[in-house]
Design a protein around this motif. Structure first.
Motif, PDB file in Angstrom:
ATOM      1  N   LEU A 181       0.821  -1.210   0.000  1.00 35.27           N
ATOM      2  CA  LEU A 181       0.000   0.000   0.000  1.00 35.27           C
ATOM      3  C   LEU A 181       0.860   1.268   0.000  1.00 35.27           C
ATOM      4  CD1 LEU A 181      -2.804  -1.025   2.528  1.00 35.27           C
ATOM      5  CD2 LEU A 181      -3.042  -0.724   0.051  1.00 35.27           C
ATOM      6  N   ILE A 182       1.910   1.269   0.828  1.00 39.54           N
ATOM      7  CA  ILE A 182       2.780   2.448   0.891  1.00 39.54           C
ATOM      8  C   ILE A 182       3.480   2.678  -0.444  1.00 39.54           C
ATOM      9  CG2 ILE A 182       4.893   3.371   1.928  1.00 39.54           C
ATOM     10  CD1 ILE A 182       2.529   3.664   3.746  1.00 39.54           C
ATOM     11  N   THR A 183       3.970   1.601  -1.069  1.00 40.21           N
ATOM     12  CA  THR A 183       4.654   1.773  -2.356  1.00 40.21           C
ATOM     13  C   THR A 183       3.689   2.228  -3.453  1.00 40.21           C
ATOM     14  OG1 THR A 183       4.413  -0.606  -2.834  1.00 40.21           O
ATOM     15  CG2 THR A 183       6.475   0.119  -1.822  1.00 40.21           C
ATOM     16  N   ILE A 184       2.440   1.777  -3.395  1.00 40.56           N
ATOM     17  CA  ILE A 184       1.443   2.244  -4.367  1.00 40.56           C
ATOM     18  C   ILE A 184       1.203   3.744  -4.185  1.00 40.56           C
ATOM     19  CG2 ILE A 184      -1.018   2.156  -4.958  1.00 40.56           C
ATOM     20  CD1 ILE A 184      -0.913  -0.851  -4.501  1.00 40.56           C
ATOM     21  N   ILE A 185       1.069   4.171  -2.933  1.00 41.08           N
ATOM     22  CA  ILE A 185       0.860   5.604  -2.663  1.00 41.08           C
ATOM     23  C   ILE A 185       2.049   6.424  -3.152  1.00 41.08           C
ATOM     24  CG2 ILE A 185       0.635   7.319  -0.812  1.00 41.08           C
ATOM     25  CD1 ILE A 185      -0.930   5.175   0.767  1.00 41.08           C
ATOM     26  N   ILE A 186       3.255   5.936  -2.906  1.00 47.91           N
ATOM     27  CA  ILE A 186       4.460   6.634  -3.373  1.00 47.91           C
ATOM     28  C   ILE A 186       4.454   6.724  -4.895  1.00 47.91           C
ATOM     29  CG2 ILE A 186       6.983   6.529  -3.516  1.00 47.91           C
ATOM     30  CD1 ILE A 186       5.991   7.332  -0.769  1.00 47.91           C
ATOM     31  N   ASP A 187       4.102   5.624  -5.569  1.00 48.58           N
ATOM     32  CA  ASP A 187       4.057   5.621  -7.042  1.00 48.58           C
ATOM     33  C   ASP A 187       3.034   6.612  -7.573  1.00 48.58           C
ATOM     34  OD1 ASP A 187       6.029   3.748  -7.184  1.00 48.58           O
ATOM     35  OD2 ASP A 187       4.710   2.043  -7.605  1.00 48.58           O
ATOM     36  N   MET A 188       1.920   6.790  -6.853  1.00 47.89           N
ATOM     37  CA  MET A 188       0.855   7.678  -7.318  1.00 47.89           C
ATOM     38  C   MET A 188       1.171   9.148  -7.058  1.00 47.89           C
ATOM     39  SD  MET A 188      -2.492   5.456  -6.098  1.00 47.89           S
ATOM     40  CE  MET A 188      -3.651   6.713  -6.613  1.00 47.89           C
ATOM     41  N   LEU A 189       1.916   9.425  -5.978  1.00 44.15           N
ATOM     42  CA  LEU A 189       2.159  10.815  -5.590  1.00 44.15           C
ATOM     43  C   LEU A 189       3.427  11.412  -6.193  1.00 44.15           C
ATOM     44  CD1 LEU A 189       1.204  10.770  -1.780  1.00 44.15           C
ATOM     45  CD2 LEU A 189      -0.181  11.534  -3.724  1.00 44.15           C
ATOM     46  N   PHE A 190       4.359  10.546  -6.593  1.00 41.08           N
ATOM     47  CA  PHE A 190       5.644  11.049  -7.059  1.00 41.08           C
ATOM     48  C   PHE A 190       5.985  10.482  -8.434  1.00 41.08           C
ATOM     49  CE2 PHE A 190       5.753  10.982  -2.423  1.00 41.08           C
ATOM     50  CZ  PHE A 190       6.186  12.268  -2.117  1.00 41.08           C
ATOM     51  N   THR A 191       6.748  11.262  -9.194  1.00 43.63           N
ATOM     52  CA  THR A 191       7.247  10.760 -10.462  1.00 43.63           C
ATOM     53  C   THR A 191       8.400   9.801 -10.206  1.00 43.63           C
ATOM     54  OG1 THR A 191       8.906  12.515 -10.722  1.00 43.63           O
ATOM     55  CG2 THR A 191       6.670  12.968 -11.539  1.00 43.63           C
TER      56      THR A 191
END
Length: 448
Positions: A181-191
């Motif tokens: 979940l954390i890595t998905i959020i990071i992928d969605m919020l950052f390039t």
């Protein structure tokens, strides 16, 4: 809890769950979630972050990945050392102290990884420091998981034994879900550029901070009634516990080792390797879809651990292991056999959910393992057998999986189900263990 409330096998007698039991289960599970999150977050970032940032550009891509995964494996290889040392003192001075130490030992290196300079800043010192931090993480997880299982096994009433351990195991494996979940959020919020520059550090820093919070929360846990009883009767192991384990409990170690092979393969291949290497590498799914699929499997794994723990209390060990591990053998073959390039995401997620539910069979390992040894050496016995077996099988599993997935090797045209064949094989080993009386009944004191 008085002596009369403890069985001859060193487990609490049947009684209703009380608020203290629930608090113990919640705090233990939460700490396990955060600690396992800290351990697996590295695996989710090996190819994306570790390989490009911690090694010189003069190395080939293959060599970088080899070294990056080597550092990942180092965490597994050092587990027996940390596990045996912590278990020794857990059997000598108390479960609670080691239970708290393991979280602290995980939180600090995880936070340091989050602020660690990369190769461009400090050269080869960067991967060396990363290796040291990874080894400290391995030592911590080696003590945490057996310690957590023993802690809950010695707190939970007899008729809720399976449910208690299954719930704790779901909390531990919930760390995998949290990592996805954390890595998905990071992928969605950052390039991707931002992730490489700085955002990759966020999951590690978050993990370190929450780990420190877990250390504080575990202060509110109490020592297990079993250990208190042993201490009051001066019945603690007088010799070195692991020596007693090796001399007198080889068969229990063998059973735990076999189930550890089943557990480690299920987690490593079914949950950690499949999203990136199989769904992404073989079937070319976008990264975000692979991570969501991994989330579905991890979510159902956490629910499956609770379910099969509950089922243990209802129908007993043998039938539970037939359903759990037998179901995993069938669904693993089906899952990998139905994967295809034109498969819809809906169908993929449904199949991931079914497969993921039966990966919850791994909860039967601590159910069997915690009662396979006498209470005076329970922590050392479980930790010794579990961590040694995990180190061995985690070393061979990635290579063996890649071998089975290669159409030029053993399975030929059926290589696409190679991962499923491997998981099904170790699942059937779990079914076989379910027929063994020691697995069903646990250690029994010798009548005088």
């Amino acid at each position: 809890m008085s002596h009369s409330d403890i069985t001859a096998e060193g487990r609490p007698e049947a009684r209703p769950l009380n608020p203290k039991d629930i608090k113990t289960l919640i705090l233990s599970s939460l700490g396990g979630t955060l600690e396992f999150y800290d351990f697996v977050i590295y695996a989710l970032y090996v190819d994306l972050i570790v390989a490009p940032l911690f090694f010189p550009d003069s190395l080939s891509l293959f060599t970088k990945e080899l070294f990056a995964w080597g550092i990942f494996a180092a965490g597994y290889l050092v587990r027996p050392i940390g596990g045996i040392i912590m278990a020794h003192f857990g059997d000598k001075v108390g479960r609670k102290q080691m239970f708290t130490l393991s979280v602290a030992l995980m939180a600090l290196p995880t936070f340091i990884i989050g602020i660690l300079p990369t190769y461009n800043s400090i050269g080869m010192l960067a991967p060396i420091l990363l290796l040291v931090m990874r080894m400290l993480q391995g030592a911590a997880i080696g003590g945490e998981m057996p310690g957590a299982w023993v802690f809950i096994a010695e707190h939970t009433p007899k008729q809720r034994y399976g449910f208690g351990i299954g719930t704790l195991t779901s909390g531990i494996t919930g760390g995998i879900l949290l990592g996805f979940l954390i890595t998905i959020i990071i992928d969605m919020l950052f390039t991707k550029v931002d992730i490489l520059n700085y955002a990759w550090r966020i999951p590690f820093i978050i993990g370190g901070i929450f780990g420190i919070i877990s250390v504080y929360l575990r202060r509110f846990l109490s020592e297990t009634p079993i250990f208190k009883e042993l201490a009051s009767r001066k019945a603690l192991e007088k010799n070195i516990p692991v020596i007693s384990v090796i001399k007198n409990h080889q068969f229990a170690c063998l059973l735990v080792a076999i189930l550890t092979w089943s557990l480690s393969t299920t987690v490593m291949v079914g949950v950690l390797i499949t999203p990136g290497k199989i769904l992404g590498g073989m079937y070319h799914l976008p990264s975000i879809d692979c991570r969501v699929a991994g989330c579905v499997v991890a979510l159902m794994l956490t629910l499956g651990c609770i379910f099969f723990g509950w089922l243990e209390d209802k129908i007993g060990t043998k039938r539970n292991m037939i359903i759990a591990w037998g179901g995993l053998a069938i669904t693993s073959i089906y899952f990998y056999a139905t994967l295809s390039l034109d498969m819809s995401l809906t169908a993929l997620y449904i199949h991931c959910a079914i497969f993921g539910l039966f990966t919850g069979a791994i909860a039967t390992l601590p159910i069997v393992g915690t009662r396979a040894f006498p209470p005076s050496i329970r922590y050392s016995g479980l930790s010794f057998a579990y961590n040694l077996a995990y180190a061995l099988f985690s070393a061979i599993t990635p290579t063996l999986t890649l071998y089975l997935l290669n159409p030029n090797h053993l399975l030929g045209h059926y290589a696409y189900i190679g991962a499923g064949v491997y998981i099904a094989f170790v699942a059937l080993l779990g079914v076989v263990v379910g027929f063994v009386s020691l697995a069903q009944q646990g250690w029994q004191p010798v009548s005088k």
